[in-house]
Write an enzyme that holds these catalytic residues in place. Structure first.
Site, PDB file in Angstrom:
ATOM      1  N   VAL A 163       1.842  -7.981   2.907  1.00 20.11           N
ATOM      2  CA  VAL A 163       1.816  -7.074   1.741  1.00 20.11           C
ATOM      3  C   VAL A 163       0.440  -6.440   1.571  1.00 20.11           C
ATOM      4  O   VAL A 163       0.082  -5.964   0.492  1.00 20.11           O
ATOM      5  CB  VAL A 163       2.230  -7.809   0.442  1.00 20.11           C
ATOM      6  CG1 VAL A 163       3.705  -8.169   0.476  1.00 20.11           C
ATOM      7  CG2 VAL A 163       1.358  -9.045   0.212  1.00 20.11           C
ATOM      8  N   ASP A 164      -0.347  -6.401   2.668  1.00 20.39           N
ATOM      9  CA  ASP A 164      -1.713  -5.869   2.574  1.00 20.39           C
ATOM     10  C   ASP A 164      -1.759  -4.427   2.070  1.00 20.39           C
ATOM     11  O   ASP A 164      -2.656  -4.044   1.316  1.00 20.39           O
ATOM     12  CB  ASP A 164      -2.419  -5.978   3.930  1.00 20.39           C
ATOM     13  CG  ASP A 164      -1.610  -5.305   5.034  1.00 20.39           C
ATOM     14  OD1 ASP A 164      -0.406  -5.633   5.181  1.00 20.39           O
ATOM     15  OD2 ASP A 164      -2.134  -4.418   5.722  1.00 20.39           O
ATOM     16  N   LEU A 165      -0.774  -3.626   2.436  1.00 14.97           N
ATOM     17  CA  LEU A 165      -0.781  -2.209   2.008  1.00 14.97           C
ATOM     18  C   LEU A 165      -0.562  -2.108   0.491  1.00 14.97           C
ATOM     19  O   LEU A 165      -1.166  -1.275  -0.181  1.00 14.97           O
ATOM     20  CB  LEU A 165       0.302  -1.411   2.738  1.00 14.97           C
ATOM     21  CG  LEU A 165       0.128  -1.306   4.260  1.00 14.97           C
ATOM     22  CD1 LEU A 165       1.350  -0.675   4.881  1.00 14.97           C
ATOM     23  CD2 LEU A 165      -1.114  -0.517   4.619  1.00 14.97           C
ATOM     24  N   ASP A 212      17.733  -1.070   9.526  1.00 12.47           N
ATOM     25  CA  ASP A 212      18.786  -1.843   8.866  1.00 12.47           C
ATOM     26  C   ASP A 212      20.166  -1.610   9.486  1.00 12.47           C
ATOM     27  O   ASP A 212      21.120  -2.276   9.107  1.00 12.47           O
ATOM     28  CB  ASP A 212      18.845  -1.513   7.372  1.00 12.47           C
ATOM     29  CG  ASP A 212      17.617  -2.022   6.648  1.00 12.47           C
ATOM     30  OD1 ASP A 212      17.406  -1.633   5.491  1.00 12.47           O
ATOM     31  OD2 ASP A 212      16.855  -2.792   7.260  1.00 12.47           O
ATOM     32  N   ARG A 258       6.109  -9.999   7.431  1.00  9.42           N
ATOM     33  CA  ARG A 258       6.267  -9.198   6.202  1.00  9.42           C
ATOM     34  C   ARG A 258       5.003  -9.212   5.331  1.00  9.42           C
ATOM     35  O   ARG A 258       5.013  -9.648   4.186  1.00  9.42           O
ATOM     36  CB  ARG A 258       7.472  -9.683   5.388  1.00  9.42           C
ATOM     37  CG  ARG A 258       8.775  -9.874   6.140  1.00  9.42           C
ATOM     38  CD  ARG A 258       9.419  -8.597   6.623  1.00  9.42           C
ATOM     39  NE  ARG A 258       9.925  -7.745   5.581  1.00  9.42           N
ATOM     40  CZ  ARG A 258      11.136  -7.849   5.031  1.00  9.42           C
ATOM     41  NH1 ARG A 258      11.932  -8.814   5.403  1.00  9.42           N
ATOM     42  NH2 ARG A 258      11.525  -7.008   4.096  1.00  9.42           N
ATOM     43  N   LYS A 305      21.549  -1.588  -2.683  1.00 13.02           N
ATOM     44  CA  LYS A 305      20.657  -2.746  -2.950  1.00 13.02           C
ATOM     45  C   LYS A 305      19.201  -2.274  -2.916  1.00 13.02           C
ATOM     46  O   LYS A 305      18.417  -2.588  -3.812  1.00 13.02           O
ATOM     47  CB  LYS A 305      20.871  -3.819  -1.897  1.00 13.02           C
ATOM     48  CG  LYS A 305      19.806  -4.898  -1.867  1.00 13.02           C
ATOM     49  CD  LYS A 305      20.045  -5.969  -0.846  1.00 13.02           C
ATOM     50  CE  LYS A 305      19.534  -5.633   0.517  1.00 13.02           C
ATOM     51  NZ  LYS A 305      18.077  -5.828   0.691  1.00 13.02           N
ATOM     52  N   ASN A 306      18.838  -1.500  -1.903  1.00 13.54           N
ATOM     53  CA  ASN A 306      17.423  -1.166  -1.708  1.00 13.54           C
ATOM     54  C   ASN A 306      16.920  -0.062  -2.625  1.00 13.54           C
ATOM     55  O   ASN A 306      15.724   0.230  -2.630  1.00 13.54           O
ATOM     56  CB  ASN A 306      17.159  -0.843  -0.236  1.00 13.54           C
ATOM     57  CG  ASN A 306      17.282  -2.101   0.620  1.00 13.54           C
ATOM     58  OD1 ASN A 306      17.408  -3.217   0.103  1.00 13.54           O
ATOM     59  ND2 ASN A 306      17.276  -1.922   1.919  1.00 13.54           N
ATOM     60  N   CYS A 320       9.865 -13.887   6.469  1.00 13.11           N
ATOM     61  CA  CYS A 320      11.286 -14.239   6.478  1.00 13.11           C
ATOM     62  C   CYS A 320      11.725 -14.202   7.936  1.00 13.11           C
ATOM     63  O   CYS A 320      10.918 -14.016   8.843  1.00 13.11           O
ATOM     64  CB  CYS A 320      12.089 -13.264   5.623  1.00 13.11           C
ATOM     65  SG  CYS A 320      12.193 -11.652   6.358  1.00 13.11           S
ATOM     66  N   ARG A 359      23.681 -11.430   0.074  1.00 10.97           N
ATOM     67  CA  ARG A 359      22.507 -10.767  -0.490  1.00 10.97           C
ATOM     68  C   ARG A 359      22.659  -9.255  -0.454  1.00 10.97           C
ATOM     69  O   ARG A 359      22.043  -8.539  -1.228  1.00 10.97           O
ATOM     70  CB  ARG A 359      21.256 -11.148   0.312  1.00 10.97           C
ATOM     71  CG  ARG A 359      20.915 -12.606   0.215  1.00 10.97           C
ATOM     72  CD  ARG A 359      19.581 -12.883   0.854  1.00 10.97           C
ATOM     73  NE  ARG A 359      18.564 -11.964   0.326  1.00 10.97           N
ATOM     74  CZ  ARG A 359      17.319 -11.941   0.795  1.00 10.97           C
ATOM     75  NH1 ARG A 359      16.971 -12.729   1.789  1.00 10.97           N
ATOM     76  NH2 ARG A 359      16.432 -11.117   0.286  1.00 10.97           N
TER      77      ARG A 359
HETATM   78  C1  EPZ Z   1      12.343  -2.388   2.962  1.00  9.07           C
HETATM   79  O1  EPZ Z   1      11.627  -3.571   3.243  1.00  9.07           O
HETATM   80  C2  EPZ Z   1      13.798  -2.800   2.870  1.00  9.07           C
HETATM   81  N1  EPZ Z   1      13.979  -3.759   1.773  1.00  9.07           N
HETATM   82  C3  EPZ Z   1      14.241  -3.424   4.191  1.00  9.07           C
HETATM   83  O2  EPZ Z   1      15.632  -3.718   4.088  1.00  9.07           O
HETATM   84  C4  EPZ Z   1      14.044  -2.401   5.308  1.00  9.07           C
HETATM   85  O3  EPZ Z   1      14.392  -2.985   6.542  1.00  9.07           O
HETATM   86  C5  EPZ Z   1      12.579  -1.957   5.338  1.00  9.07           C
HETATM   87  O4  EPZ Z   1      12.204  -1.443   4.032  1.00  9.07           O
HETATM   88  C6  EPZ Z   1      12.318  -0.875   6.367  1.00  9.07           C
HETATM   89  O5  EPZ Z   1      13.138   0.235   6.106  1.00  9.07           O
HETATM   90  C7  EPZ Z   1      14.064  -3.283   0.512  1.00  9.07           C
HETATM   91  O6  EPZ Z   1      13.971  -2.092   0.268  1.00  9.07           O
HETATM   92  C8  EPZ Z   1      14.262  -4.311  -0.575  1.00  9.07           C
HETATM   93  P1  EPZ Z   1       8.356  -2.035   4.914  1.00  9.07           P
HETATM   94  P2  EPZ Z   1       9.998  -3.556   3.148  1.00  9.07           P
HETATM   95  O7  EPZ Z   1       7.254  -2.349   3.962  1.00  9.07           O
HETATM   96  O8  EPZ Z   1       9.565  -2.644   2.074  1.00  9.07           O
HETATM   97  C9  EPZ Z   1       4.879  -3.646   7.687  1.00  9.07           C
HETATM   98  C10 EPZ Z   1      17.563  -5.006   4.308  1.00  9.07           C
HETATM   99  O9  EPZ Z   1      18.112  -5.465   5.306  1.00  9.07           O
HETATM  100  N2  EPZ Z   1       4.082  -3.816   6.456  1.00  9.07           N
HETATM  101  O10 EPZ Z   1       8.810  -0.629   5.031  1.00  9.07           O
HETATM  102  O11 EPZ Z   1       9.532  -4.963   3.118  1.00  9.07           O
HETATM  103  C11 EPZ Z   1       6.063  -4.597   7.750  1.00  9.07           C
HETATM  104  O12 EPZ Z   1       5.673  -5.852   8.270  1.00  9.07           O
HETATM  105  C12 EPZ Z   1      16.057  -5.089   4.177  1.00  9.07           C
HETATM  106  O13 EPZ Z   1      18.148  -4.432   3.349  1.00  9.07           O
HETATM  107  C13 EPZ Z   1       2.743  -4.169   6.568  1.00  9.07           C
HETATM  108  O14 EPZ Z   1       2.219  -4.370   7.663  1.00  9.07           O
HETATM  109  O15 EPZ Z   1       9.620  -2.942   4.569  1.00  9.07           O
HETATM  110  C14 EPZ Z   1       7.002  -3.873   8.680  1.00  9.07           C
HETATM  111  O16 EPZ Z   1       6.626  -4.126  10.013  1.00  9.07           O
HETATM  112  C15 EPZ Z   1      15.418  -5.855   5.323  1.00  9.07           C
HETATM  113  N3  EPZ Z   1       2.001  -4.313   5.422  1.00  9.07           N
HETATM  114  C16 EPZ Z   1       6.740  -2.394   8.368  1.00  9.07           C
HETATM  115  O17 EPZ Z   1       5.496  -2.355   7.667  1.00  9.07           O
HETATM  116  C17 EPZ Z   1       2.541  -4.094   4.176  1.00  9.07           C
HETATM  117  O18 EPZ Z   1       1.814  -4.220   3.175  1.00  9.07           O
HETATM  118  C18 EPZ Z   1       7.792  -1.761   7.454  1.00  9.07           C
HETATM  119  O19 EPZ Z   1       7.963  -2.616   6.335  1.00  9.07           O
HETATM  120  C19 EPZ Z   1       3.901  -3.731   4.088  1.00  9.07           C
HETATM  121  C20 EPZ Z   1       4.652  -3.589   5.243  1.00  9.07           C
END
Ligand code: EPZ
Length: 420
Positions: free
Chosen positions: A124-126, A307, A122, A22-23, A117, A399
């Protein structure tokens, strides 16, 4: 809402195949927007999130069809809209992954601001800061991220102050068509990032360093497209192996990639599992023994993945001894605990740490899924509980787990879906 009815029973035994990741599928489907020519994507899992992403591409005007080999064919020459609408984004945060490709290819993208969620805010600032560094102007208006670039994005040096899978993917895709070179420092190293880079390069991009924490992307004028087959799902793999551990069974998973989940296999061996593996299969055998409790701390790849945290918490709930589970990635990802405690587990939570003291057997109870991986933990717990457990709100499971009841049946589980 559909429910799963699960009769607790004996050890899982048998063989099950693993679906596409999925990811990896979600960013790769977004990357189809970058291609001038036709693309075909194989090994897509039949999951709600994949369907939602295909609907999202359709809502942009992209022509999507499934061929006789169940491969997805994408023709984005018919694209009319650059807006990812709220009603689709609100159901799936990963819709944010169309932001980079739309902006890089068309100079414009409007994506409904993804909400938080169950597992956290979650942000998206980065994603946004990286695109601005590449020359985009971004405004937040009426709940939408409105991104524009005057001409091509321009490659630059980006340091990510948090390791983010999604932000690394969005910025990699945007940089693929930018002018000049982009370097992304402190990039995420997940196997799904490598799969996306392999896909982009197969279609004509120039992405180097995927799998390391330093990506170097040399922007190209255009990406012509082609074919790509999505990698196997390492979290689905880990979930079935965790179910084998909790039920003291013996399970072989096929069509998978053992090299993508080394930290998980090491942790499962710590529970006492005997693990053998080949190029595309893993066999786990508990020899009928009760698992030993393990402690873990989630962290970015190659460390133990967030995960898989809920699934290991479920193993600890019925293990011998006490395990300490620390969740460092998301601020609210221990929600499976209260449901497991309703089944007789003995788990205390302090901030992002769960202390789990194993019990011999759990007791069936009506429980509610809250997020994708917490739901998987509840299914595992139900397999080792006395009686019949009803897991509600299983749309969370749909999902991320293709045909979960069919696959669990193959392993001897007594599980059925009832329409809610
Ligand atoms: C991906 O989510 C995966 N989803 C998640 O899987 C997975 O848990 C996560 O990566 C971590 O490995 C998909 O790939 C579709 P992150 P993502 O950006 O990209 C913070 C599942 O169960 N952050 O790596 O959203 C964020 O809040 C799902 O399959 C910021 O602060 O995760 C978190 O604390 C759940 N600012 C940390 O970074 C940003 O702009 C890691 O999040 C982006 C993220």
């Amino acid at each position: 809402m559909d429910k799963l009815i699960i009769q607790g029973g004996g050890p899982l035994r048998g063989e099950v195949w693993i679906s596409g990741s999925k990811n990896a599928a979600l960013p790769i489907l977004s990357a189809t927007l970058l291609s001038e020519g036709l693309v075909t994507v194989a090994n897509l899992p039949h999951l709600q999130d994949v369907t939602t992403t295909i609907e999202l591409l359709g809502s942009l005007g992209v022509t999507v069809s499934i061929d006789e080999k169940m491969q997805l064919e994408v023709d984005n020459s018919t694209l009319q809209s650059r807006t990812a609408p709220y009603d689709l984004v609100k159901t799936m945060r990963a819709s944010i992954l169309v932001l980079g490709p739309l902006l890089a290819r068309y100079g414009e993208a409007n994506v409904s601001f993804p909400g938080g969620c169950a597992i956290g805010s979650r942000p998206v600032d980065l994603h946004l800061r990286g695109l601005e560094a590449m020359g985009a102007t971004i405004e937040i208006e009426d709940g939408y991220i409105k991104a524009r670039s005057d001409g091509r994005l321009v490659g630059c040096h980006i340091l990510m102050d948090i390791v983010s899978v999604g932000a690394t993917e969005n910025l990699m895709m945007a940089a693929a068509l930018a002018e000049g070179q982009t370097v992304i420092e402190n990039a995420a190293r997940e196997p799904e990032i490598v799969d996306l880079a392999n896909c982009l390069n197969a279609w004509g991009a120039d992405v180097q360093g995927a799998g390391s924490n330093r990506l170097v992307i040399n922007g190209v004028e255009s990406i012509e497209g082609g074919h790509f087959s999505v990698m196997p799902d390492r979290i689905e793999t880990g979930t079935y192996l965790a179910a084998a551990v909790a039920t003291r069974g013996r399970v072989k998973v096929t069509q998978t990639d053992p090299s993508s989940l080394e930290a998980v296999l090491l942790k499962l061996q710590e529970t006492g599992a005997i693990i053998t593996q080949g190029d595309d299969w893993i066999e786990l055998d508990m020899k009928g023994k009760r698992p030993k409790a393990v402690s873990l701390r989630t962290a970015p790849y190659p460390a133990f993945p967030t995960d898989m945290q809920a699934q290991l918490t479920a193993i600890n709930a019925v293990a011998e001894g006490t395990g300490v589970v620390v969740e460092t990635i998301f601020e609210n990802r221990l929600m499976q605990v209260q449901e497991l405690n309703r089944m007789g587990a003995v788990i205390s939570v302090e901030a992002n740490t769960a202390v789990v003291t194993g019990v011999e057997r759990l007791k069936a109870a009506p429980v509610m899924a809250s997020d994708l991986r917490a739901s998987a933990a509840l299914v595992i717990a139900a397999l080792v509980a006395d009686g019949e457990t009803v897991v509600d709100r299983i749309y969370h499971i749909d999902r991320g787990y293709e045909c979960i009841e069919e696959k669990m049946h193959l392993l001897g589980a007594r599980i059925k879906r009832v329409p809610g």
